[in-house]
Design a protein around this motif. Structure first.
Motif, PDB file in Angstrom:
ATOM      1  N   TYR A 221       0.837  -1.193   0.000  1.00  0.00           N
ATOM      2  CA  TYR A 221       0.000   0.000   0.000  1.00  0.00           C
ATOM      3  C   TYR A 221       0.877   1.250   0.000  1.00  0.00           C
ATOM      4  CZ  TYR A 221       0.914  -0.610   5.007  1.00  0.00           C
ATOM      5  OH  TYR A 221       1.519  -0.811   6.231  1.00  0.00           O
ATOM      6  N   ASP A 222       0.276   2.349  -0.475  1.00  0.00           N
ATOM      7  CA  ASP A 222       1.035   3.580  -0.642  1.00  0.00           C
ATOM      8  C   ASP A 222       0.097   4.766  -0.489  1.00  0.00           C
ATOM      9  OD1 ASP A 222       3.021   5.436  -1.340  1.00  0.00           O
ATOM     10  OD2 ASP A 222       2.453   5.335  -3.454  1.00  0.00           O
ATOM     11  N   VAL A 223       0.572   5.802   0.171  1.00  0.00           N
ATOM     12  CA  VAL A 223      -0.146   7.069   0.250  1.00  0.00           C
ATOM     13  C   VAL A 223       0.700   8.114  -0.460  1.00  0.00           C
ATOM     14  CG1 VAL A 223      -1.131   8.829   1.762  1.00  0.00           C
ATOM     15  CG2 VAL A 223      -1.231   6.422   2.429  1.00  0.00           C
ATOM     16  N   ASP A 224       0.191   8.589  -1.587  1.00  0.00           N
ATOM     17  CA  ASP A 224       0.910   9.543  -2.431  1.00  0.00           C
ATOM     18  C   ASP A 224       0.334  10.935  -2.172  1.00  0.00           C
ATOM     19  OD1 ASP A 224       2.024  11.084  -4.411  1.00  0.00           O
ATOM     20  OD2 ASP A 224       1.790   9.569  -5.984  1.00  0.00           O
ATOM     21  N   ASP A 226       1.606  13.905  -2.985  1.00  0.00           N
ATOM     22  CA  ASP A 226       1.741  14.823  -4.112  1.00  0.00           C
ATOM     23  C   ASP A 226       0.568  14.718  -5.081  1.00  0.00           C
ATOM     24  OD1 ASP A 226       4.096  15.801  -3.142  1.00  0.00           O
ATOM     25  OD2 ASP A 226       5.357  14.438  -4.298  1.00  0.00           O
ATOM     26  N   ASN A 227       0.129  13.482  -5.358  1.00  0.00           N
ATOM     27  CA  ASN A 227      -0.968  13.261  -6.301  1.00  0.00           C
ATOM     28  C   ASN A 227      -2.302  13.023  -5.610  1.00  0.00           C
ATOM     29  OD1 ASN A 227       0.573  13.319  -8.841  1.00  0.00           O
ATOM     30  ND2 ASN A 227       1.559  11.482  -8.024  1.00  0.00           N
ATOM     31  N   ASN A 228      -2.317  13.135  -4.274  1.00  0.00           N
ATOM     32  CA  ASN A 228      -3.553  13.006  -3.508  1.00  0.00           C
ATOM     33  C   ASN A 228      -4.229  11.655  -3.748  1.00  0.00           C
ATOM     34  OD1 ASN A 228      -5.219  14.252  -1.580  1.00  0.00           O
ATOM     35  ND2 ASN A 228      -6.721  14.858  -3.121  1.00  0.00           N
ATOM     36  N   LEU A 229      -3.447  10.573  -3.598  1.00  0.00           N
ATOM     37  CA  LEU A 229      -3.943   9.226  -3.866  1.00  0.00           C
ATOM     38  C   LEU A 229      -3.582   8.282  -2.732  1.00  0.00           C
ATOM     39  CD1 LEU A 229      -2.944   8.719  -7.627  1.00  0.00           C
ATOM     40  CD2 LEU A 229      -5.225   9.208  -6.736  1.00  0.00           C
ATOM     41  N   MET A 230      -4.424   7.280  -2.518  1.00  0.00           N
ATOM     42  CA  MET A 230      -4.142   6.159  -1.620  1.00  0.00           C
ATOM     43  C   MET A 230      -4.325   4.881  -2.440  1.00  0.00           C
ATOM     44  SD  MET A 230      -6.381   7.560   1.617  1.00  0.00           S
ATOM     45  CE  MET A 230      -5.338   7.149   3.015  1.00  0.00           C
ATOM     46  N   ILE A 231      -3.338   3.995  -2.400  1.00  0.00           N
ATOM     47  CA  ILE A 231      -3.327   2.830  -3.292  1.00  0.00           C
ATOM     48  C   ILE A 231      -3.067   1.560  -2.487  1.00  0.00           C
ATOM     49  CG2 ILE A 231      -2.186   1.773  -5.286  1.00  0.00           C
ATOM     50  CD1 ILE A 231      -1.393   4.643  -6.154  1.00  0.00           C
ATOM     51  N   LEU A 232      -3.810   0.504  -2.819  1.00  0.00           N
ATOM     52  CA  LEU A 232      -3.629  -0.806  -2.195  1.00  0.00           C
ATOM     53  C   LEU A 232      -3.711  -1.865  -3.281  1.00  0.00           C
ATOM     54  CD1 LEU A 232      -3.534  -2.858   0.145  1.00  0.00           C
ATOM     55  CD2 LEU A 232      -6.016  -2.582   0.363  1.00  0.00           C
ATOM     56  N   ILE A 233      -2.660  -2.682  -3.399  1.00  0.00           N
ATOM     57  CA  ILE A 233      -2.611  -3.753  -4.396  1.00  0.00           C
ATOM     58  C   ILE A 233      -2.378  -5.081  -3.683  1.00  0.00           C
ATOM     59  CG2 ILE A 233      -1.430  -4.661  -6.428  1.00  0.00           C
ATOM     60  CD1 ILE A 233      -0.661  -1.888  -7.202  1.00  0.00           C
ATOM     61  N   GLY A 348       8.995   7.065   4.028  1.00  0.00           N
ATOM     62  CA  GLY A 348       9.882   7.086   2.879  1.00  0.00           C
ATOM     63  C   GLY A 348       9.815   5.814   2.086  1.00  0.00           C
ATOM     64  N   GLY A 349       9.027   4.814   2.500  1.00  0.00           N
ATOM     65  CA  GLY A 349       8.863   3.599   1.730  1.00  0.00           C
ATOM     66  C   GLY A 349       7.402   3.351   1.505  1.00  0.00           C
ATOM     67  N   PRO A 350       7.039   2.475   0.535  1.00  0.00           N
ATOM     68  CA  PRO A 350       5.654   2.137   0.309  1.00  0.00           C
ATOM     69  C   PRO A 350       5.018   1.654   1.596  1.00  0.00           C
ATOM     70  CG  PRO A 350       7.015   1.278  -1.436  1.00  0.00           C
ATOM     71  CD  PRO A 350       7.939   1.820  -0.369  1.00  0.00           C
ATOM     72  N   GLY A 351       3.780   2.021   1.773  1.00  0.00           N
ATOM     73  CA  GLY A 351       3.123   1.708   3.025  1.00  0.00           C
ATOM     74  C   GLY A 351       3.285   2.822   4.024  1.00  0.00           C
ATOM     75  N   GLN A 352       4.068   3.817   3.660  1.00  0.00           N
ATOM     76  CA  GLN A 352       4.242   4.993   4.500  1.00  0.00           C
ATOM     77  C   GLN A 352       4.008   6.218   3.628  1.00  0.00           C
ATOM     78  OE1 GLN A 352       8.260   4.287   5.670  1.00  0.00           O
ATOM     79  NE2 GLN A 352       7.692   3.048   7.401  1.00  0.00           N
ATOM     80  N   ILE A 353       4.034   7.382   4.225  1.00  0.00           N
ATOM     81  CA  ILE A 353       3.697   8.605   3.504  1.00  0.00           C
ATOM     82  C   ILE A 353       4.833   9.005   2.563  1.00  0.00           C
ATOM     83  CG2 ILE A 353       3.243  11.064   3.782  1.00  0.00           C
ATOM     84  CD1 ILE A 353       0.915   9.387   4.505  1.00  0.00           C
ATOM     85  N   TYR A 354       4.465   9.330   1.335  1.00  0.00           N
ATOM     86  CA  TYR A 354       5.402   9.973   0.434  1.00  0.00           C
ATOM     87  C   TYR A 354       5.117  11.453   0.411  1.00  0.00           C
ATOM     88  CZ  TYR A 354       7.379   5.793  -1.689  1.00  0.00           C
ATOM     89  OH  TYR A 354       8.071   4.636  -1.903  1.00  0.00           O
ATOM     90  N   ALA A 355       6.111  12.250   0.607  1.00  0.00           N
ATOM     91  CA  ALA A 355       5.904  13.698   0.607  1.00  0.00           C
ATOM     92  C   ALA A 355       6.722  14.350  -0.487  1.00  0.00           C
ATOM     93  CB  ALA A 355       6.293  14.275   1.954  1.00  0.00           C
TER      94      ALA A 355
END
Length: 355
Positions: A221-224, A226-233, A348-355
């Motif tokens: 999972y990822d919280v982006d 910059d692009n205002n997205l939350m993703i889970l695969i 700084g990794g997937p599953g955590q906040i990207y800023a």
């Protein structure tokens, strides 16, 4: 010279044999000594790391070593992994490109929502056909090539719950055991701390008269910000810790991709989501029966998920915040609390906040 007797020859051969045996014995003693020294050294190093680092960090170091070994010795690494029962994270993990593509899919389908046309997807020539259409909820399907199965796509919207809450409820395995009555078993069996990925074993009831199914899948999972997205695969994998049993029918083909875009922020009510899903339930039922079960069961599950998110919000159920501690309007990196180790880690990794 005097002729050498048979007895003399036998005596000399015996002497040479004793000499060779003595050399072998010395060599074996030397190897044993060196091996013992190295084992003791390894134990001392392990004890030192045990005192200096937490369990989470130790596993991270082991994981880094294993990935380096795999990259340098790929064929032998696979063989050793199979013999040792080690999960090959480097081969099975969900790649950054897949995370990126999920975001692009939602952006493409947002044009469909703006057009307010259920036929827009078919007009794109992608083979999708409408299964269900309601206010703020649309379902499409398309055949999977060389298969009797369908892939499904849901484009929906909620206005009474926050994106963060909806995202967290999907990921919290302990909370799902409470709101999903179909769950028989749900547990995380392995983790890759470098990417935030997890391997999950999920066993669930299926409609009568089918047997219960179980899934082993890797999720990332990822919280982006910059692009205002939350993703889970999520997708099915094989893992040595979870062999097949006679208790369940193992589902080997499964994939789920969820993308969430907040209307405003992660902590304000309102968001759109895109769910793409495929599943081979290993049944002997005709194709139209499986299609009906999936297309009708998916809206039911999403509504249960929505209700669980509302309940978690209204009753303040203690679920883990996978999206980190980012607050509305704040896109700076902040430390997040690791639920399993109790340590504070920086994003700084997937599953955590990207800023």
């Amino acid at each position: 010279p005097f002729p050498i007797s048979t007895k003399q020859r036998a005596s000399e051969a015996a002497g040479q044999g004793h000499k060779r045996k003595g050399l072998l014995s010395i060599f074996a003693d030397h190897c044993s000594f060196v091996t013992g020294q190295r084992l003791r050294r390894a134990c001392q190093v392990g004890e030192l790391y045990s005192n200096l680092y937490s369990e989470r960090t130790r596993w991270s170091l082991v994981g880094n070593f294993w990935r380096r070994f795999q990259s340098k010795h790929a064929p032998s690494g696979k063989l050793i992994a199979a013999l040792a029962g080690v999960f090959m994270w480097e081969n099975e993990k969900i790649q950054d490109e897949e995370i990126h593509r999920c975001g692009l899919e939602l952006q493409a389908l947002e044009a469909v929502k703006r057009l307010n046309s259920s036929n827009a997807v078919e007009q794109q020539g992608s083979g999708w056909e409408v299964v269900m259409e309601k206010k703020d909820f649309r379902v499409w399907k398309r055949p999977i090539p060389n298969s009797h199965l369908y892939e499904y796509r849901v484009l929906g919207s909620y206005s009474d719950v926050t994106p963060r809450q909806f995202f967290n409820v999907q990921l919290d395995t302990e909370y799902r055991k409470k709101w999903d009555s179909l769950v028989i078993k749900l547990e995380v069996v392995d983790r890759d701390f470098s990417t935030g990925s997890e391997v999950v074993h999920w066993a669930t009831h299926f409609p009568y008269p089918m047997y219960s199914r179980d899934y082993v899948y890797v999720r990332r999972y990822d919280v982006d910000v910059d692009n205002n997205l939350m993703i889970l695969i999520s997708r099915a994998v094989q893992h040595p810790r979870v062999p097949e049993t006679q208790d369940f029918v193992r589902v080997h083909s499964y994939q789920s991709k969820m993308v969430i875009r907040p209307h405003k922020s992660f902590d304000e009510n309102g968001f759109d989501y895109l769910l793409t899903y495929s599943d081979d339930p290993q049944t002997v039922f005709p194709r139209y029966c499986v299609s009906w079960m999936v297309s009708s069961g998916m809206p039911d599950f999403l509504e249960k998920l929505h209700t669980a998110a509302l309940r978690a919000k209204n009753l303040e159920v203690g679920i883990h915040d996978y999206a980190g501690v980012i607050k509305s309007g704040d896109a700076n990196r902040q430390p997040s609390q690791d639920r399993h180790s109790g340590e504070t880690t920086h994003t700084g990794g997937p599953g955590q906040i990207y800023a």
